[in-house]
Design a protein around this motif. Sequence first.
Motif, PDB file in Angstrom:
ATOM      1  N   UNK A  84       0.853  -1.189   0.000  1.00  0.00           N
ATOM      2  CA  UNK A  84       0.000   0.000   0.000  1.00  0.00           C
ATOM      3  C   UNK A  84       0.891   1.242   0.000  1.00  0.00           C
ATOM      4  N   UNK A  85       0.805   2.083  -1.044  1.00  0.00           N
ATOM      5  CA  UNK A  85       1.709   3.239  -1.120  1.00  0.00           C
ATOM      6  C   UNK A  85       1.462   4.270  -0.028  1.00  0.00           C
ATOM      7  N   UNK A  86       0.289   4.219   0.624  1.00  0.00           N
ATOM      8  CA  UNK A  86      -0.046   5.206   1.660  1.00  0.00           C
ATOM      9  C   UNK A  86       0.358   4.747   3.059  1.00  0.00           C
ATOM     10  N   UNK A  87       0.809   3.498   3.160  1.00  0.00           N
ATOM     11  CA  UNK A  87       1.130   2.926   4.466  1.00  0.00           C
ATOM     12  C   UNK A  87       2.634   2.763   4.607  1.00  0.00           C
ATOM     13  N   UNK A  88       3.159   3.057   5.785  1.00  0.00           N
ATOM     14  CA  UNK A  88       4.583   2.853   6.019  1.00  0.00           C
ATOM     15  C   UNK A  88       4.914   1.375   5.878  1.00  0.00           C
ATOM     16  N   UNK A  89       6.184   1.085   5.608  1.00  0.00           N
ATOM     17  CA  UNK A  89       6.551  -0.320   5.441  1.00  0.00           C
ATOM     18  C   UNK A  89       6.382  -1.083   6.760  1.00  0.00           C
ATOM     19  N   UNK A  90       6.637  -0.392   7.870  1.00  0.00           N
ATOM     20  CA  UNK A  90       6.404  -1.027   9.165  1.00  0.00           C
ATOM     21  C   UNK A  90       4.937  -1.339   9.378  1.00  0.00           C
ATOM     22  N   UNK A  91       4.065  -0.425   8.956  1.00  0.00           N
ATOM     23  CA  UNK A  91       2.629  -0.653   9.069  1.00  0.00           C
ATOM     24  C   UNK A  91       2.168  -1.809   8.215  1.00  0.00           C
ATOM     25  N   UNK A  92       2.712  -1.906   7.014  1.00  0.00           N
ATOM     26  CA  UNK A  92       2.348  -3.009   6.127  1.00  0.00           C
ATOM     27  C   UNK A  92       2.751  -4.351   6.718  1.00  0.00           C
ATOM     28  N   UNK A  93       3.928  -4.405   7.319  1.00  0.00           N
ATOM     29  CA  UNK A  93       4.395  -5.648   7.943  1.00  0.00           C
ATOM     30  C   UNK A  93       3.546  -5.978   9.167  1.00  0.00           C
ATOM     31  N   UNK A  94       3.284  -4.975  10.004  1.00  0.00           N
ATOM     32  CA  UNK A  94       2.526  -5.202  11.240  1.00  0.00           C
ATOM     33  C   UNK A  94       1.104  -5.659  10.958  1.00  0.00           C
ATOM     34  N   UNK A 114      15.455  -9.560   6.876  1.00  0.00           N
ATOM     35  CA  UNK A 114      15.558  -9.421   5.417  1.00  0.00           C
ATOM     36  C   UNK A 114      16.625  -8.396   5.021  1.00  0.00           C
ATOM     37  N   UNK A 115      17.502  -8.082   5.975  1.00  0.00           N
ATOM     38  CA  UNK A 115      18.655  -7.203   5.729  1.00  0.00           C
ATOM     39  C   UNK A 115      18.259  -5.773   5.372  1.00  0.00           C
ATOM     40  N   UNK A 116      17.266  -5.261   6.091  1.00  0.00           N
ATOM     41  CA  UNK A 116      16.902  -3.854   5.977  1.00  0.00           C
ATOM     42  C   UNK A 116      17.040  -3.186   7.346  1.00  0.00           C
ATOM     43  N   UNK A 122       9.350   3.534   9.303  1.00  0.00           N
ATOM     44  CA  UNK A 122       8.380   4.610   9.075  1.00  0.00           C
ATOM     45  C   UNK A 122       8.363   5.091   7.629  1.00  0.00           C
ATOM     46  N   UNK A 123       9.261   4.582   6.807  1.00  0.00           N
ATOM     47  CA  UNK A 123       9.354   5.042   5.422  1.00  0.00           C
ATOM     48  C   UNK A 123       8.192   4.509   4.586  1.00  0.00           C
ATOM     49  N   UNK A 124       7.796   5.282   3.583  1.00  0.00           N
ATOM     50  CA  UNK A 124       6.789   4.829   2.633  1.00  0.00           C
ATOM     51  C   UNK A 124       7.462   4.004   1.535  1.00  0.00           C
ATOM     52  N   UNK A 125       6.712   3.107   0.895  1.00  0.00           N
ATOM     53  CA  UNK A 125       7.304   2.274  -0.167  1.00  0.00           C
ATOM     54  C   UNK A 125       7.959   3.082  -1.280  1.00  0.00           C
ATOM     55  N   UNK A 136      10.729  -6.127   1.779  1.00  0.00           N
ATOM     56  CA  UNK A 136       9.609  -5.805   2.668  1.00  0.00           C
ATOM     57  C   UNK A 136       8.456  -6.785   2.445  1.00  0.00           C
ATOM     58  N   UNK A 137       8.193  -7.120   1.192  1.00  0.00           N
ATOM     59  CA  UNK A 137       7.126  -8.080   0.893  1.00  0.00           C
ATOM     60  C   UNK A 137       7.436  -9.443   1.520  1.00  0.00           C
ATOM     61  N   UNK A 138       8.701  -9.831   1.503  1.00  0.00           N
ATOM     62  CA  UNK A 138       9.098 -11.076   2.171  1.00  0.00           C
ATOM     63  C   UNK A 138       8.875 -10.975   3.683  1.00  0.00           C
ATOM     64  N   UNK A 139       9.260  -9.846   4.264  1.00  0.00           N
ATOM     65  CA  UNK A 139       9.059  -9.650   5.699  1.00  0.00           C
ATOM     66  C   UNK A 139       7.574  -9.684   6.050  1.00  0.00           C
TER      67      UNK A 139
END
Length: 241
Positions: A84-94, A114-116, A122-125, A136-139
């Motif tokens: 989701x481009x509007x969601x932080x990567x942490x939010x997408x994982x959570x 995943x070596x990030x 908090x970053x956006x995709x 991130x998708x793997x995580x």
Amino acid sequence: MSELRFDAVSVRYGHHLAVDDVSLTVPSGQVVGLVGESGSGKSTLAATAVGLVPATAGRVLVDGAENHLRKVQMVFQDPYSSLDPRMSIGGSIAEAMPRGTDRRAEVARLLELVNLDPGRATALPSRLSGGQRQRVALARALAGRPEVVIADEITSALDVSVQGAVLNLVRDLQRQLGLSMLFISHNLAVVRYVSDRIAVMKSGRIVEEGPAERVLAAPEHPYTRELLAAAPRRHTRLEAS
């Protein structure tokens, strides 16, 4: 670790039979590479395993049970549309985590896995490269604590320069976590790098399946021999980190 089994699965779209009576087993803790050209039915079979497409006939089982969807997670082909481009990567994982999880700590752990940098939660995709988004998708897939992961053409949208690093990560994660994995690609050079067993799909059917060493060294089906002849002798810089 769990076994994923397709038991005489068929999928029909109208008059088109996309998957035709496929029986295939992903043994516990192993990687089965599913290879075939575009339109062969690979992605349809994968979508059936995670409940996105209903089977017209047959069953998909995890450890012999049909009620398995929480045990199977999928990583999709396009890292640019899977988040989701509007969601932080942490939010997408959570979002994919079970209830009761310490989400902040688990997001940090998964990003490290995943070596990030966990500081990028908090970053956006849009701030990430394609390779980073696929990490991130793997995580996100791992956040659901799956026993089986399906990876559908996860390197095909990436630059060649980063494909090897993602493949190395997939291979390391699978071994470290003991996951069962169905790894799908049209590229036999990619499949042979990560797979314990290889299945070849053509026109909705499995035409050959067996240990990777045997299929690669002595392919029995003409279509497998065609794929092998077309594959590079070595995948470019797979050893790159």
